[in-house]
Design a protein around this motif. Structure first.
Motif, short mmCIF file in Angstrom:
data_model
loop_
_atom_site.label_atom_id
_atom_site.label_comp_id
_atom_site.label_asym_id
_atom_site.label_seq_id
_atom_site.Cartn_x
_atom_site.Cartn_y
_atom_site.Cartn_z
N LEU A 42 0.78 -1.23 0.02
CA LEU A 42 -0.03 0.15 0.01
C LEU A 42 0.71 1.23 0.06
O LEU A 42 0.65 2.19 -0.74
N GLN A 43 1.94 1.27 0.62
CA GLN A 43 2.75 2.50 0.75
C GLN A 43 3.41 2.82 -0.68
O GLN A 43 3.38 3.68 -0.81
N ARG A 44 3.90 1.79 -1.23
CA ARG A 44 4.33 1.61 -2.73
C ARG A 44 3.34 2.10 -3.78
O ARG A 44 3.66 3.04 -4.58
N GLN A 45 2.05 1.62 -3.48
CA GLN A 45 1.20 2.28 -4.37
C GLN A 45 0.82 3.77 -4.18
O GLN A 45 0.55 4.46 -5.13
N CYS A 46 0.45 3.98 -2.98
CA CYS A 46 0.58 5.36 -2.60
C CYS A 46 1.40 6.30 -3.01
O CYS A 46 1.38 7.47 -3.79
N ARG A 47 2.72 5.91 -2.94
CA ARG A 47 3.82 6.51 -3.59
C ARG A 47 3.86 6.71 -5.06
O ARG A 47 3.89 7.93 -5.55
N HIS A 48 3.40 5.75 -5.63
CA HIS A 48 3.20 5.76 -7.23
C HIS A 48 1.94 6.61 -7.52
O HIS A 48 2.35 7.51 -8.49
N LEU A 49 0.80 6.60 -6.85
CA LEU A 49 -0.18 7.65 -7.20
C LEU A 49 0.24 9.20 -6.77
O LEU A 49 -0.04 9.71 -7.67
N THR A 50 1.02 9.20 -5.80
CA THR A 50 1.54 10.70 -5.56
C THR A 50 2.17 11.07 -6.68
O THR A 50 2.08 12.19 -7.34
N GLU A 51 3.24 10.28 -7.20
CA GLU A 51 4.21 10.71 -8.31
C GLU A 51 3.09 11.01 -9.59
O GLU A 51 3.40 11.84 -10.27
N ARG A 52 2.16 9.89 -10.04
CA ARG A 52 1.58 10.26 -11.08
C ARG A 52 0.42 11.49 -11.03
O ARG A 52 0.53 12.28 -12.11
N PHE A 53 -0.12 11.67 -9.82
CA PHE A 53 -0.91 13.02 -9.65
C PHE A 53 0.12 14.33 -9.66
O PHE A 53 -0.31 15.07 -10.38
N GLN A 54 1.35 14.21 -9.30
CA GLN A 54 2.33 15.38 -9.34
C GLN A 54 2.63 15.60 -10.77
O GLN A 54 2.64 16.65 -11.30
N ALA A 55 2.67 14.38 -11.53
CA ALA A 55 3.23 14.73 -12.89
C ALA A 55 1.87 15.33 -13.77
O ALA A 55 2.16 16.15 -14.60
N VAL A 56 0.80 14.77 -13.37
CA VAL A 56 -0.47 15.33 -14.20
C VAL A 56 -0.57 16.92 -13.55
O VAL A 56 -0.67 17.69 -14.69
N GLU A 57 -0.32 17.09 -12.38
CA GLU A 57 -0.64 18.56 -11.98
C GLU A 57 0.63 19.23 -12.74
O GLU A 57 0.36 20.47 -13.23
#
Length: 71
Positions: A42-57
């Motif tokens: 879950l921590q790895r998935q959360c980190r990945h989603l954070t990176e994706r959201f940051q890239a979109v932003e």
């Protein structure tokens, strides 16, 4: 003689108790390992989603800082 039987019974009771506790500790250890693995995923998935959201932003155009029309 009855003291010997009583002591033997108490020792057997303690051995049974220790065996049950050992089994419980092993089961708890297994469950703790499963929980740790799930948390790691879950921590790895959360980190990945954070990176994706940051890239979109970062890819979106920045809004201009203008005053609203009612000013």
């Amino acid at each position: 003689m009855s003291e010997t039987f009583d002591a033997r019974g108490r020792v057997e009771d303690l051995e049974v108790l220790v065996a049950h506790q050992a089994r419980e500790i092993e089961e708890l250890s297994t469950e703790l390992k499963k929980a740790f693995d799930a948390i790691t995923i879950l921590q790895r998935q959360c980190r990945h989603l954070t990176e994706r959201f940051q890239a979109v932003e970062d890819a979106l155009p920045k809004p201009e800082a203008t005053k609203p029309p009612h000013y």
